[in-house]
Design an enzyme around this catalytic site. Sequence first.
Site, short mmCIF file in Angstrom:
data_model
loop_
_atom_site.label_atom_id
_atom_site.label_comp_id
_atom_site.label_asym_id
_atom_site.label_seq_id
_atom_site.Cartn_x
_atom_site.Cartn_y
_atom_site.Cartn_z
N ASP A 116 0.82 -1.21 0.00
CA ASP A 116 0.00 0.00 0.00
C ASP A 116 0.86 1.26 0.00
OD1 ASP A 116 -2.24 -1.60 0.16
OD2 ASP A 116 -2.42 -1.41 2.34
N TYR A 141 6.08 -9.82 7.98
CA TYR A 141 5.87 -8.39 8.10
C TYR A 141 6.11 -7.94 9.53
CZ TYR A 141 3.68 -7.66 3.50
OH TYR A 141 3.43 -7.55 2.16
#
Length: 244
Positions: free
Chosen positions: A52, A110
């Site tokens: 994103d 992540y």
Amino acid sequence: MKRLLFTIKYDGKNYHGWQVQQNAVTVQERFQDAVEKVFGERLDVKGCSRTDSGVHALEYCVSLDTDMNIACDNAVLALNTYLPDDIAAVSCREVDMSFHPRYSCKSKRYRYVIYNGKIRDPFLNGRAYHYRYDIDTEYLNAEAQAFLGKHDFSGFCSVKSDVEDAVRSIYSAEVKRDGEMVYFEFEADGFLYNMVRIMVGTLLFVNEGKIKKGELSSVIASKDRKRAGKTAPAQGLYLINVNY
């Protein structure tokens, strides 16, 4: 023809994610600009993940096919001559022509970074989420273990996603503190759109008592986005490892 796999890292603060967009600057666009300078043509490049706007990567993998006879070390040095300061090529290796940086991936890891100080730190602007309320990391680490295993994560996916299969396997979930910095880390066989940010936002709801102790498993099982927490801001998210 050979296929080269590059590992890069980037600060996503100034980019609208990885994938090329018509009206916004992306990491892929800047990487392809550098590739065109080095290889003499605008080659198609394939990335390991969509990220994103504002999301960062400490390890991101990109492949391209070329007929050029160039050593991997020289390709890395050449790319870094043309890449902007907030993107760097780190390494390169030749891979089999059947290799795909996204579909050959076994797992990704992540990290979500929170600055848990009372006063905002200007030097962390765009690189960590400033969350002023006290975080009980031991409590959240214990609660986060509800994510482990294979689940349908429909409730942890953006409504903009059109994915048909929301089942993912989470291999590890950790919440840890280092001074005023709090780190949320997740490793899985794959992640849905905004999934990590929603997982973090949900754990912050647990921290605030909006989701009670022991309720996270039922929130996951409900597959109801309204029962999960908010979507944490993008600036705290980092892709840190891609495992093949």
